[in-house]
Design an enzyme around this catalytic site. Structure first.
Site, PDB file in Angstrom:
ATOM      1  N   ASP A 102      44.046  39.858  35.816  1.00 55.73           N
ATOM      2  CA  ASP A 102      42.933  38.955  35.563  1.00 55.73           C
ATOM      3  C   ASP A 102      43.373  37.966  34.485  1.00 55.73           C
ATOM      4  OD1 ASP A 102      40.103  38.131  35.508  1.00 55.73           O
ATOM      5  OD2 ASP A 102      39.743  40.143  36.307  1.00 55.73           O
ATOM      6  N   ASP A 209      39.778  33.903  36.044  1.00 53.19           N
ATOM      7  CA  ASP A 209      38.399  34.049  35.573  1.00 53.19           C
ATOM      8  C   ASP A 209      37.776  32.679  35.307  1.00 53.19           C
ATOM      9  OD1 ASP A 209      36.397  36.019  34.509  1.00 53.19           O
ATOM     10  OD2 ASP A 209      36.706  34.911  32.658  1.00 53.19           O
ATOM     11  N   GLU A 266      37.824  32.073  40.273  1.00 58.18           N
ATOM     12  CA  GLU A 266      36.387  32.309  40.317  1.00 58.18           C
ATOM     13  C   GLU A 266      35.703  30.954  40.156  1.00 58.18           C
ATOM     14  OE1 GLU A 266      33.293  35.309  38.027  1.00 58.18           O
ATOM     15  OE2 GLU A 266      34.654  34.074  36.893  1.00 58.18           O
ATOM     16  N   HIS A 343      33.082  43.537  40.234  1.00 59.60           N
ATOM     17  CA  HIS A 343      32.554  44.171  39.027  1.00 59.60           C
ATOM     18  C   HIS A 343      31.367  43.417  38.430  1.00 59.60           C
ATOM     19  CE1 HIS A 343      34.921  40.877  37.736  1.00 59.60           C
ATOM     20  NE2 HIS A 343      34.455  40.990  36.503  1.00 59.60           N
ATOM     21  N   ASP A 344      31.030  42.246  38.985  1.00 60.11           N
ATOM     22  CA  ASP A 344      29.863  41.498  38.487  1.00 60.11           C
ATOM     23  C   ASP A 344      28.683  41.615  39.439  1.00 60.11           C
ATOM     24  OD1 ASP A 344      31.277  40.544  36.286  1.00 60.11           O
ATOM     25  OD2 ASP A 344      31.948  38.750  37.353  1.00 60.11           O
TER      26      ASP A 344
HETATM   27  C1  GLC Z   1      33.721  36.344  34.737  1.00 59.87           C
HETATM   28  C2  GLC Z   1      33.913  37.835  34.818  1.00 59.87           C
HETATM   29  C3  GLC Z   1      32.791  38.518  34.098  1.00 59.87           C
HETATM   30  C4  GLC Z   1      32.810  38.076  32.663  1.00 59.87           C
HETATM   31  C5  GLC Z   1      32.815  36.551  32.537  1.00 59.87           C
HETATM   32  C6  GLC Z   1      33.195  36.113  31.167  1.00 59.87           C
HETATM   33  O1  GLC Z   1      32.582  35.918  35.360  1.00 59.87           O
HETATM   34  O2  GLC Z   1      34.016  38.223  36.148  1.00 59.87           O
HETATM   35  O3  GLC Z   1      32.843  39.903  34.204  1.00 59.87           O
HETATM   36  O4  GLC Z   1      31.704  38.581  31.991  1.00 59.87           O
HETATM   37  O5  GLC Z   1      33.741  35.953  33.402  1.00 59.87           O
HETATM   38  O6  GLC Z   1      34.581  36.271  30.963  1.00 59.87           O
END
Ligand code: GLC
Ligand code: CA
Length: 588
Positions: A102, A209, A266, A343-344
């Site tokens: 990540d 991310d 993302e 995981h979100d």
């Molecule tokens: C992304 C991650 C999430 C995190 C956020 C801040 O959305 O997937 O889990 O809280 O970034 O880094």
């Protein structure tokens, strides 16, 4: 380890996501760890996946479960060491599994040495590595932050720093200060520490991310007031796709190019197809693919994500969202990532299927496996999805929720309503349906104490009560289990990759609120995916939709198929018979 082929390895790949805290604890401290992951690589390999993506395992105070990194070049001690990571990479490659890490570079932890220096004085050389602003003052002389933006985890995006009398920017928690990407020295340090350090160790790519947040609109205009109850207004759209973002992503891609590494970015809050294409178009040389959120955000609250009720969406909305993501396959040089969980997100069976009885749970998990495995793009599977894990039950108290987003939301409701019991109950219902915690519950390995996840009495997060029914050991030998079903779907997807991975997608029954039928086409090869998204039996005339005599039923979620009658949550996959010879996938 990569073997040269004409096609990139990642297009036909299925990538398995690991949440290190919750995967497997090897030393009985109640927290998953890297040796635990290594001990379960044979399970992962047996699924037929090609790569793993490990959520952040870097040094971190864990305010946001490792998405707050205090040292990119070190491992969070409870998870293990850099040596353990090197061993993991070697063990994966020995099994022909690739490894993605990540890449969390929009922000660091407030404990990162860069931020510690930056906050030490206004003239520190690293002052400008983060985003600092002087206060503004209201007419009554009250100090105020530069604007009204609400952070992703509640409160203002600006945190006051007593020591130097300025605010710093944090899109997420105050413990996650945003880096200043406009400074070339900052970017160079990020590339070296967060990327090359690990690329040199042989990793194969990154999940990037919050890939569209790095470039800021430095005017920081106020957001429109949509929440009258709060001084801080939802502004996430203003966080995204800033003026220099494509320049930065192109630069990042050059670093990856040095190592031939892949990326999946993302891409929150970007429904516009033309905007997405700018990131994923091959000729743009930015990201290989992105996660879009139209599907998984269905039914979320508009102002507050958790301010909603279960199943607050229609099937036609889901169809439109799928269309939005699949449209890159026909007529563009882009690519897409296909997923229902991470995981979100909460568990897909609890959101899109049904977790009320064991029977409906298993059939909807299989139906969703067909749904997903039939879609084009690179497939992502989240740990536990392969056994049909479900959300934590409504009977669990709010104290079982560990995620900063859940806790802060619940507390915000408490503060705004003076602890009104009905409002708090509503908040809990929303959280029970879509909190991020559900995707973070410990993996259910077997029916021994704590699901075989940990030998500790106290697991860092409570293990789901249903672990004796839903676990890997129990499903492995059972040909009718969700786990066996996923394995066969992943195998079929590879055998039929031309139409399932690369085919053009078309919705057949756009306005039907109960059944979802889509077509996949690649040259004269064709497939139909038929899905009942309801708990009722549904009747349908398949002959009127396609020439069924020419098609072979290659996957079915029900034991007994009767042509025009779909069982509750039944799914089927038909492929046209002639031209049905096995497709030879590009292997590794
Ligand atoms: C992304 C991650 C999430 C995190 C956020 C801040 O959305 O997937 O889990 O809280 O970034 O880094
Ligand atoms: Ca451990």
């Amino acid at each position: 380890m990569p073997v040269a082929t004409d096609l990139p390895w990642w297009k036909e790949a299925c990538i398995y996501q690991i949440y290190p805290a919750s995967f497997k604890d090897s030393n009985g401290d109640g927290i998953g760890d890297i040796p635990g992951i290594i001990s379960k690589l044979d399970h992962i390999k047996s699924l037929g996946v090609d790569a793993i993506w490990i959520c952040p395992m870097f040094a971190s105070p864990q305010c946001d479960m490792g998405y707050d990194i205090s040292d990119y070049e070190a491992v969070y001690p409870p998870y293990g060491t850099v040596d353990d990571m090197e061993r993991l990479i070697t063990e994966c490659h020995a099994r022909s599994l690739r490894v993605l890490l990540d890449l969390v570079i929009n922000h660091t932890s407030h404990l990162h040495a860069w931020f510690q220096e930056s906050r030490s004085s206004k003239n520190n050389p690293k002052r400008d590595w983060y985003i600092w602003r002087p206060p503004t003052y209201a007419t009554d002389g009250q100090r105020r932050p530069p604007n009204n933006w609400r952070a992703a985890f509640e409160g203002s995006v600006w945190e006051w720093d007593e020591h130097t009398q300025e605010y710093y920017l944090h899109y997420f928690a105050p413990e996650q200060p945003d880096l200043n990407w406009d400074n070339p020295a900052t970017r160079a340090a990020i590339y070296e520490s967060a990327m090359r350090f690990w690329l040199r160790k042989g990793i194969d790519g990154f999940r990037v991310d919050t890939a569209n947040l790095y470039s800021k609109n430095t005017q920081f205009p106020n957001a429109a007031v949509t929440d009258l109850l709060s001084p801080w207004q939802p502004a996430f759209e203003l966080f995204c796709n800033g003026p220099r973002i494509h320049e930065y992503i192109r630069e990042l891609n050059q670093v990856l190019g040095e190592f031939g590494a892949m990326t999946v970015g993302e891409l929150p809050c970007t429904p516009d197809v033309a905007k997405v294409l700018k990131y994923v178009s091959e000729k743009e040389r930015q990201l290989n693919m992105v996660f879009q959120f139209e599907i998984v955000e269905l039914g979320s609250g508009i102002i507050d994500r958790y301010n909603t009720v279960p199943r607050n969406w229609e099937l036609t909305h889901l169809k439109a969202a799928v269309q939005q993501v699949q449209c890159f396959l026909a007529g563009t040089d882009g690519w897409t990532a296909t997923f229902l969980e991470n995981h979100d997100q909460a568990r897909s069976v609890s959101r899109f299927g049904c977790d009320e009885t064991p029977g409906l749970r298993a059939s909807s998990a299989k139906m969703l496996a067909i749904f997903l495995a039939g879609l084009s793009g690179t497939l992502f599977l989240h740990q536990g999805q392969e056994i049909g894990m479900v959300n934590a039950p409504i009977t669990w108290p709010i104290s079982e929720y560990k995620d900063i987003a859940s806790i802060n939301y619940y507390n915000a409701v408490k503060n705004q309503t003076n602890g009104d019991a009905a409002a708090l109950q509503r908040a809990k219902v929303g959280l029970q349906h879509i909190a991020r915690d559900h995707g973070r519950l410990p993996m259910q390995w077997d029916s021994t104490f704590n699901a075989g996840f940990t030998e500790a009495v106290q697991s860092w997060m409570r293990v789901h009560d249903n672990y004796a029914d839903i676990n890997v050991e129990r499903q492995n030998p059972d040909a009718g289990s969700v786990l066996s079903f996923w394995k066969s779907m992943l195998r079929l997807r590879k055998e039929q990759a031309d139409v399932l991975v690369y085919g053009d997608f078309r919705i057949i029954d756009e306005s039907n609120e109960n059944i979802f039928i889509y077509e996949k086409k690649a040259g004269d090869k064709c497939a139909y995916v038929v899905l009942n998204f309801t708990r009722e039996v549904r009747h349908i005339d398949l002959h009127s939709i396609f020439d069924i005599g020419q098609f072979k039923l290659i996957a079915q979620s029900s034991d007994h198929v009767s042509l025009n009658r779909l069982d509750p949550f039944e799914g089927r996959l038909y492929v046209k018979e002639d031209n049905n010879e096995a497709y030879v996938p590009n292997g590794i």
